[in-house]
Design an enzyme around this catalytic site. Structure first.
Site, short mmCIF file in Angstrom:
data_model
loop_
_atom_site.label_atom_id
_atom_site.label_comp_id
_atom_site.label_asym_id
_atom_site.label_seq_id
_atom_site.Cartn_x
_atom_site.Cartn_y
_atom_site.Cartn_z
N LYS A 174 2.13 11.83 1.84
CA LYS A 174 3.19 12.05 2.82
C LYS A 174 3.28 13.51 3.26
O LYS A 174 4.34 13.98 3.68
CB LYS A 174 4.56 11.58 2.29
CG LYS A 174 4.58 10.15 1.79
CD LYS A 174 4.01 9.17 2.77
CE LYS A 174 4.79 9.06 4.06
NZ LYS A 174 4.19 8.13 5.06
N GLY A 175 2.15 14.21 3.19
CA GLY A 175 2.13 15.60 3.64
C GLY A 175 1.55 15.77 5.03
O GLY A 175 1.78 16.77 5.69
N GLY A 176 0.77 14.77 5.47
CA GLY A 176 0.10 14.86 6.78
C GLY A 176 -1.40 14.71 6.67
O GLY A 176 -2.14 15.11 7.58
N SER A 228 10.44 11.19 2.55
CA SER A 228 9.44 10.43 3.30
C SER A 228 8.73 9.43 2.40
O SER A 228 8.46 8.28 2.79
CB SER A 228 8.42 11.37 3.94
OG SER A 228 7.45 10.68 4.67
N LYS A 252 3.60 5.78 10.72
CA LYS A 252 3.82 7.23 10.75
C LYS A 252 5.00 7.54 11.66
O LYS A 252 5.15 6.96 12.73
CB LYS A 252 2.57 7.95 11.25
CG LYS A 252 1.29 7.59 10.48
CD LYS A 252 1.40 7.92 9.01
CE LYS A 252 0.14 7.50 8.26
NZ LYS A 252 0.25 7.77 6.82
N GLY A 253 5.85 8.47 11.20
CA GLY A 253 7.00 8.85 12.00
C GLY A 253 8.20 7.94 11.82
O GLY A 253 9.03 7.81 12.73
N ARG A 254 8.29 7.30 10.65
CA ARG A 254 9.47 6.45 10.40
C ARG A 254 10.75 7.28 10.36
O ARG A 254 10.74 8.43 9.93
CB ARG A 254 9.33 5.74 9.04
CG ARG A 254 8.21 4.71 8.95
CD ARG A 254 8.36 3.98 7.61
NE ARG A 254 7.28 3.05 7.36
CZ ARG A 254 6.20 3.35 6.63
NH1 ARG A 254 6.10 4.55 6.08
NH2 ARG A 254 5.26 2.46 6.42
N THR A 255 11.83 6.67 10.75
CA THR A 255 13.14 7.34 10.67
C THR A 255 13.60 7.34 9.22
O THR A 255 13.62 6.30 8.55
CB THR A 255 14.18 6.60 11.53
OG1 THR A 255 13.72 6.57 12.89
CG2 THR A 255 15.53 7.30 11.46
N HIS A 256 13.96 8.52 8.71
CA HIS A 256 14.40 8.63 7.32
C HIS A 256 15.84 8.16 7.18
O HIS A 256 16.67 8.34 8.08
CB HIS A 256 14.30 10.09 6.85
CG HIS A 256 12.90 10.59 6.72
ND1 HIS A 256 12.60 11.88 6.35
CD2 HIS A 256 11.72 9.95 6.90
CE1 HIS A 256 11.28 12.03 6.30
NE2 HIS A 256 10.73 10.88 6.64
#
Length: 370
Positions: free
Chosen positions: A127-129, A216, A333-337
């Site tokens: 979850k770092g990219g 994340s 990717k890009g889920r709302t936290h």
């Protein structure tokens, strides 16, 4: 000079009649046939003679061969190859090596390329990219990478290097083979195993604010298991005392300094590049420039390759590998936290602060997480 009774000159070859010429030609043909037979017999004997009767070149120790050619590869019948770290070959040519070489030449001519063990690895963090970095790098013509995570050095090591190498894409001369498995960074055995494969391996770690990374991580798990406890309850061993539960993987992964200590037992800092997950979003071309320099690649991936997707909140590729269409990472990717109690977030920031400071000192870089 004498004369024969018929008036012709006597002497060797002078005025020989047709019969004489025929005899000479016959004799010459016989001598040539005898010479060819002798030559053929000798060749046959030499080829089938016992080893002790034939001259052999002086033996060269395997270690000397490896020193002379540290990145030597052995070719498979399908045109792929094995480098000198392959546990099955260990630098010793076996039966059929000439055929392997011939196959390799054919593959070279056809442009098929060879399978190599990776020269560079993206080893973390979850979850770092890491997925974004890999997809961006695959735009470069000199980078070939496995799409799926092999998990070789943590889960599949018992399968051996041959199995691992067979997962790799074929590359041409001058191209770099890569793979990414984020869990390597927190796997205690991984550094020694990678070092055993090649001590020259280049390592890339994508790091991100450990608090945001933990949230994340939890968000990803929540999408798969909606019934899990709340983030707050998993964070603490005891909510009243505020004692953080470091056994929870979402918390443990973010203690970067602890994990880095393990890697520095085997690899110098010069072989490890730390990529900022935040800057990978805000300035992808800048971070990719650093990565390309680290890998010894020409800076081909630049600003012209990216556009910012306002909906997802991170950059996308204008043209993906092998495609003329724009490409963004998947829906995962890009889920709302979820909303997290601000007090819990602050407790976590206080917990990570000393570890972050140590990490900044170790890497010589302030990532600005505090």
């Amino acid at each position: 000079m004498g004369y024969s009774g018929s008036g012709g000159p006597t002497g060797a070859g002078a005025g020989a009649g047709p019969g004489r010429r025929k005899q000479l030609a016959l004799a010459g043909s016989s001598m040539l046939a005898l010479w060819l037979y002798a030559l053929y017999s000798c060749a046959g004997h030499c080829a089938t003679a016992p080893a002790h009767e034939r001259a052999a070149p002086p033996a060269v120790p395997a270690a000397a061969r490896l020193r002379a050619r540290p990145e030597h590869y052995y070719y498979d019948g399908d045109g792929s190859e094995t480098n000198n770290h392959d546990e099955y070959r260990a630098g010793n040519p076996g039966p059929g090596e000439p055929e392997r070489g011939a196959s390799a030449l054919s593959s070279l001519a056809s442009g098929a390329g060879f399978r190599r063990l990776p020269q560079a690895l993206i080893i973390g963090v979850k979850k770092g990219g890491t997925r974004a970095l890999l997809e961006f790098l695959r735009v470069h013509p000199d980078v070939r990478a496995v799409g799926a995570e092999p998990h070789f050095f943590d889960r599949n090591y018992q399968n051996g290097l041959q199995w691992y190498r067979d997962l790799m894409p074929k590359t041409l001369e001058g191209q770099i083979t890569m793979e990414k498995t984020p869990s390597y960074f927190v796997t205690r055995e991984a550094p020694a195993r990678i070092y055993a494969m090649s001590r020259e391996t280049k390592l890339i770690v994508v790091v991100r604010d450990p608090v945001t990374r933990a949230i994340s991580d939890y968000t990803q798990t929540l999408s798969k298991r909606p019934d899990i406890p709340s983030f707050e309850s998993l964070t603490f061993k005891n909510r009243t005392t505020g004692l953080i539960d470091t056994s929870w993987s979402a918390i443990q992964i973010g203690i970067y300094a602890k994990h880095l200590d393990n890697w520095l037992q085997y690899f110098p800092m010069s072989q490890i590049l730390f990529v900022s997950g935040e800057r990978l979003i805000s300035d992808p071309a800048g971070e990719l420039g650093r990565v390309q320099d680290f890998l010894g690649l020409k800076r081909i991936i630049t600003d012209k390759h990216f556009y910012f997707n306002q909906t997802k909140g991170f950059p996308c590729l204008k043209k993906a590998e092998g495609s003329s269409k724009p490409h963004c990472l998947g829906k995962t990717k890009g889920r709302t936290h979820p909303n997290i109690d601000p007090e819990v977030v602050q407790r976590l920031r206080d917990f990570y602060r000393p570890f972050n400071m140590k990490f900044y000192q170790m890497t010589g870089h302030n990532f600005g997480w505090d």
